[in-house]
Design an enzyme around this catalytic site. Structure first.
Site, short mmCIF file in Angstrom:
data_model
loop_
_atom_site.label_atom_id
_atom_site.label_comp_id
_atom_site.label_asym_id
_atom_site.label_seq_id
_atom_site.Cartn_x
_atom_site.Cartn_y
_atom_site.Cartn_z
N TYR A 59 -13.43 -0.76 2.77
CA TYR A 59 -14.00 0.18 1.80
C TYR A 59 -13.17 1.46 1.79
CZ TYR A 59 -17.47 3.40 -0.24
OH TYR A 59 -18.12 4.34 -1.01
N SER A 106 -14.88 8.90 -2.25
CA SER A 106 -15.78 9.04 -1.11
C SER A 106 -15.02 9.76 0.00
CB SER A 106 -16.21 7.65 -0.63
OG SER A 106 -16.78 7.70 0.67
N LYS A 163 -11.10 3.31 -1.36
CA LYS A 163 -11.37 4.68 -1.78
C LYS A 163 -10.15 5.58 -1.61
CE LYS A 163 -15.55 4.23 -3.26
NZ LYS A 163 -15.87 4.44 -4.70
#
Length: 255
Positions: free
Chosen positions: A161, A148, A165
């Site tokens: 998060y 991402s 990633k």
């Protein structure tokens, strides 16, 4: 602002990946489903893995030739056993992921464990099993890890998060270095805001702002990511290794 429905992936059937076995994780919906469908249409034997049995049954009903595997990628041992039971995989797309909206100060041990188990550790686990089989059989292969733009820049309320990633991006580079001598290429893709169910967690305000800040003035669609992944899997990118391709319509330039 409502969330637009993703355009259906439309590709002509051909033999681009004929004779290849492909494994796609998180294949029940969204990007993973789009990739699985596209690989099938391009001649690959497709193995679709997901945690939700209902999604897999729907995929199997539509495409009886697809092999489905139901497993919780957060369970290291169960995942390893499931992957080891499969035939040798030539094309691996590590795509499954979870999004947890929370600030760094509010992130709990449960939150970070979930994000790391599914978004990062599972990618390593699956890649290990697939790579070992390829090496033992002296076969080449191609892996794509879906990360991402959260790997490139910290995002509000998504700190943990982002950490998971960024780990995927470094894993891609590490795997590329170690597996390259065995004829196994590993690349990654870092999508921006893609029009799937996952972005609902962002809320309409963040989605609207992201769209306005994107130079192309639109969200990404599943087909945009699918096309890029097929490029990374195919011979057209045969000299790309260890690269993470940003696919965000230019959003990072305006953040």
């Amino acid at each position: 602002m409502g969330i637009r429905v993703s355009k259906q992936v439309k590709m002509a059937s051909n033999s681009r990946f004929a004779g290849k076995t492909a494994l796609v994780t998180g294949a029940g919906k969204g990007i993973g489903k789009g990739v699985a469908e596209a690989l099938l249409k391009h001649g690959a034997r497709v193995i679709a893995l997901d945690i939700v049995e209902e999604y897999l049954q729907s995929l199997k009903k539509k495409y009886p030739e697809i092999t489905t595997v139901q497993v919780n990628l957060g369970d290291w041992k169960a995942t390893k056993q499931a992957i080891e039971s499969l035939p040798t995989v030539d094309l691996l797309v590590n795509n499954a992921g979870v999004l947890k909206m929370c600030s760094i100060l509010e992130t709990t041990e449960e939150d970070i464990n979930l994000l790391l188990d599914v978004n990062l550790k599972a990618y390593l686990n699956v890649a290990q099993v697939v790579a070992r089989k390829l090496i033992a059989e002296k076969r080449s292969g191609t892996f794509v890890n879906v990360a991402s733009i959260a790997a490139n820049k910290p995002l509000e309320q998504r700190g943990a998060y982002c950490i998971s990633k960024q780990g995927v991006q470094m894993l891609t580079e590490a795997l590329a270095c170690e597996l390259g001598p065995h004829g196994i290429r590993v690349n990654g893709i870092n999508p921006g805001i893609i029009n799937t169910d996952m972005i609902e967690a962002l809320g309409e305000k963040r989605i609207r702002l992201a769209t306005e800040r994107t130079p192309l003035r639109r969200l990404g669609e599943v087909c945009d990511v699918v096309d890029a992944i097929l490029f990374l899997l195919g011979d057209e990118s045969s000299y790309m290794n260890g690269h993470s391709l940003v696919l965000d319509g230019g959003l990072l330039k305006n953040l």
